[in-house]
Design an enzyme around this catalytic site. Sequence first.
Site, PDB file in Angstrom:
ATOM      1  CG  ASN A 140      76.440  43.067  11.487  1.00  0.00           C
ATOM      2  OD1 ASN A 140      76.348  44.287  11.644  1.00  0.00           O
ATOM      3  ND2 ASN A 140      77.599  42.455  11.449  1.00  0.00           N
ATOM      4  CG  HIS A 194      81.038  41.364  15.916  1.00  0.00           C
ATOM      5  ND1 HIS A 194      79.743  41.612  15.534  1.00  0.00           N
ATOM      6  CD2 HIS A 194      81.810  41.841  14.909  1.00  0.00           C
ATOM      7  CE1 HIS A 194      79.745  42.202  14.356  1.00  0.00           C
ATOM      8  NE2 HIS A 194      80.986  42.349  13.964  1.00  0.00           N
ATOM      9  CB  SER A 236      80.959  40.304  10.465  1.00  0.00           C
ATOM     10  OG  SER A 236      82.081  41.102  10.382  1.00  0.00           O
ATOM     11  CD  GLU A 250      76.666  41.661  17.966  1.00  0.00           C
ATOM     12  OE1 GLU A 250      75.487  41.981  17.804  1.00  0.00           O
ATOM     13  OE2 GLU A 250      77.321  41.068  17.078  1.00  0.00           O
TER      14      GLU A 250
HETATM   15  N1  LIG Z   1      85.650  45.926   8.472  1.00  0.00           N
HETATM   16  C1  LIG Z   1      84.615  45.965   9.267  1.00  0.00           C
HETATM   17  O1  LIG Z   1      83.792  46.889   9.261  1.00  0.00           O
HETATM   18  C2  LIG Z   1      84.417  44.858  10.279  1.00  0.00           C
HETATM   19  C3  LIG Z   1      83.606  45.094  11.400  1.00  0.00           C
HETATM   20  C4  LIG Z   1      83.474  44.076  12.371  1.00  0.00           C
HETATM   21  C5  LIG Z   1      84.103  42.858  12.165  1.00  0.00           C
HETATM   22  N2  LIG Z   1      84.871  42.663  11.038  1.00  0.00           N
HETATM   23  C6  LIG Z   1      85.533  41.351  10.891  1.00  0.00           C
HETATM   24  O2  LIG Z   1      86.894  41.482  11.273  1.00  0.00           O
HETATM   25  C7  LIG Z   1      87.695  40.574  10.517  1.00  0.00           C
HETATM   26  C8  LIG Z   1      88.788  41.358   9.808  1.00  0.00           C
HETATM   27  O3  LIG Z   1      88.174  42.289   8.949  1.00  0.00           O
HETATM   28  P1  LIG Z   1      88.983  43.543   8.372  1.00  0.00           P
HETATM   29  O4  LIG Z   1      87.978  44.413   7.730  1.00  0.00           O
HETATM   30  O5  LIG Z   1      89.890  44.081   9.416  1.00  0.00           O
HETATM   31  O6  LIG Z   1      89.858  42.788   7.244  1.00  0.00           O
HETATM   32  P2  LIG Z   1      91.131  43.339   6.484  1.00  0.00           P
HETATM   33  O7  LIG Z   1      91.143  42.654   5.164  1.00  0.00           O
HETATM   34  O8  LIG Z   1      91.210  44.825   6.541  1.00  0.00           O
HETATM   35  O9  LIG Z   1      92.365  42.769   7.381  1.00  0.00           O
HETATM   36  C9  LIG Z   1      92.703  41.411   7.465  1.00  0.00           C
HETATM   37  C10 LIG Z   1      94.181  41.322   7.803  1.00  0.00           C
HETATM   38  O10 LIG Z   1      94.522  39.959   8.050  1.00  0.00           O
HETATM   39  C11 LIG Z   1      95.801  39.717   7.493  1.00  0.00           C
HETATM   40  N3  LIG Z   1      95.932  38.270   7.331  1.00  0.00           N
HETATM   41  C12 LIG Z   1      95.486  37.488   6.333  1.00  0.00           C
HETATM   42  N4  LIG Z   1      95.796  36.184   6.593  1.00  0.00           N
HETATM   43  C13 LIG Z   1      96.461  36.173   7.771  1.00  0.00           C
HETATM   44  C14 LIG Z   1      97.036  35.149   8.568  1.00  0.00           C
HETATM   45  N5  LIG Z   1      96.979  33.865   8.199  1.00  0.00           N
HETATM   46  N6  LIG Z   1      97.654  35.494   9.717  1.00  0.00           N
HETATM   47  C15 LIG Z   1      97.728  36.792  10.094  1.00  0.00           C
HETATM   48  N7  LIG Z   1      97.194  37.809   9.389  1.00  0.00           N
HETATM   49  C16 LIG Z   1      96.569  37.486   8.245  1.00  0.00           C
HETATM   50  C17 LIG Z   1      95.820  40.529   6.216  1.00  0.00           C
HETATM   51  O11 LIG Z   1      97.159  40.769   5.777  1.00  0.00           O
HETATM   52  C18 LIG Z   1      95.109  41.800   6.681  1.00  0.00           C
HETATM   53  O12 LIG Z   1      96.038  42.737   7.213  1.00  0.00           O
HETATM   54  C19 LIG Z   1      86.733  39.845   9.592  1.00  0.00           C
HETATM   55  O13 LIG Z   1      86.348  38.642  10.193  1.00  0.00           O
HETATM   56  C20 LIG Z   1      85.550  40.804   9.489  1.00  0.00           C
HETATM   57  O14 LIG Z   1      84.349  40.148   9.195  1.00  0.00           O
HETATM   58  C21 LIG Z   1      85.061  43.632  10.104  1.00  0.00           C
END
Ligand SMILES: NC(=O)c1ccc[n+]([C@@H]2O[C@H](COP(=O)([O-])OP(=O)(O)OC[C@H]3O[C@@H](n4cnc5c(N)ncnc54)[C@H](O)[C@@H]3O)[C@@H](O)[C@H]2O)c1
Length: 401
Positions: free
Chosen positions: A190, A140, A119, A152
């Site tokens: 954002n 993104h 993000s 994005e």
């Molecule tokens: N949640 C949102 O609204 C949102 C929106 C857009 C972008 N993002 C971005 O997306 C990314 C993920 O966010 P999220 O909310 O899905 O996080 P999340 O915490 O829900 O999921 C992350 C996942 O990664 C796994 N993980 C951790 N280390 C790992 C590794 N080394 N190898 C493989 N898997 C691994 C975890 O077990 C978990 O299942 C972040 O960069 C976040 O900024 C999130």
Amino acid sequence: MFIFKAAVVGAGAMGGSIAQVISYSGLPVIVKDVDQHQLDLAMQKARSIYEDRVKKGKMNASQVEDRMALITPQLDYAGFDDVDIVIEAVPEKMVIKQAVFRELDGICHPGAILASNTSALSISEMAAATKRPNKVIGMHFFNPAHVMKLVEVIPGQQTDAETIEDVGSFARDLRKIAVVVKECPGFLVNRLLAPYLNEAAYALQEGAATTSQIDGAATQAGMPMGPFMLSDMLGLDICYHAGATMYQAYGERMRPAELMQRMYDAGRLGQKAGRGFYTYGDDAPPTLDDLIVQVQRETDKLTKDFNVDRILLPMMNEAALALDEGIAGIADINTAMMAGAGMPVGPLAMADELGLDEVLQRLEAYEQQFGPRFTPAPLLRQKVAAGELGKKTGRGFMEYA
Ligand SMILES: NC(=O)c1ccc[n+]([C@@H]2O[C@H](COP(=O)([O-])OP(=O)(O)OC[C@H]3O[C@@H](n4cnc5c(N)ncnc54)[C@H](O)[C@@H]3O)[C@@H](O)[C@H]2O)c1
């Protein structure tokens, strides 16, 4: 390059939903996580998205099985040597992301694209962990990925033109709208939402209006969701961290409202915590009112009136700053905010409609009252000086026949 096979690393809130989106387009996708439970949840989530489509009569049961068979959940990197693109969606921590990029670089074939769903973190910094920085890019998605239309596309310092083009057409294959955004903290959507959410928190902590009054004013002005409803949905921890990053990058105009820190410290993190700006079930101390009183005692700042301008103008102003910096073009800024934030018209179109002289004048008045959060963008001044006042003069940010 045509993308025949994809992979997602990290099967959390975003990764699971991105894998479903890819499978829906008919492409096979591997989903890798370090936690079997997360993989199970991701598969359940994908199935439930498909089952909703069955309920709506948009798919039948055998089509669901065909699509689900395209998703392969696993704990290792088997098959990654054969994928054309990987989308990384692990937690928002640079050390974790760089470790994943390093691993992927060693396993995936040299032409494979390595994309990040970050993000806010630097794409170039992730690219530096690989020997193929020309193939590393930001992709993104917005939450929920199966609903939100925008992606994005963020090239890093060394991303090559072919990779940008390939990712753009891949996003379109996924039925998404791709907007290329120059790398900057918060990227585009954002970055523009930040002053909208932050200014609403200032207005609330100063007692200018209540949460529901501010949210109501925003929706009445055409926003799909008020700032507090949106913050609660996004998660106040995410807003807090993104706000801190943007404050560090952009300085005073993004100084976070004190209330955001209080909310974060108190664990009022929004819907997922059962309480944030609103409560979802029973409330628990400290209540929102407790925190507002604490901030008022500390800052000694109170304001009486609230006008929705106060939260919309900083977003329009930030759009003008982003335009001037070349983060994206006029049409893309408007499109991104419509597809990524659900606005009925983009912020530059909104400013043109209002009249750029009016926007400037109101920003100046707010600047007098509240300081640099409202300092008008130089581009806005230039446009007004040139008589390009928006729709009424036939030319503002856009041209009108
Ligand atoms: N949640 C949102 O609204 C949102 C929106 C857009 C972008 N993002 C971005 O997306 C990314 C993920 O966010 P999220 O909310 O899905 O996080 P999340 O915490 O829900 O999921 C992350 C996942 O990664 C796994 N993980 C951790 N280390 C790992 C590794 N080394 N190898 C493989 N898997 C691994 C975890 O077990 C978990 O299942 C972040 O960069 C976040 O900024 C999130």
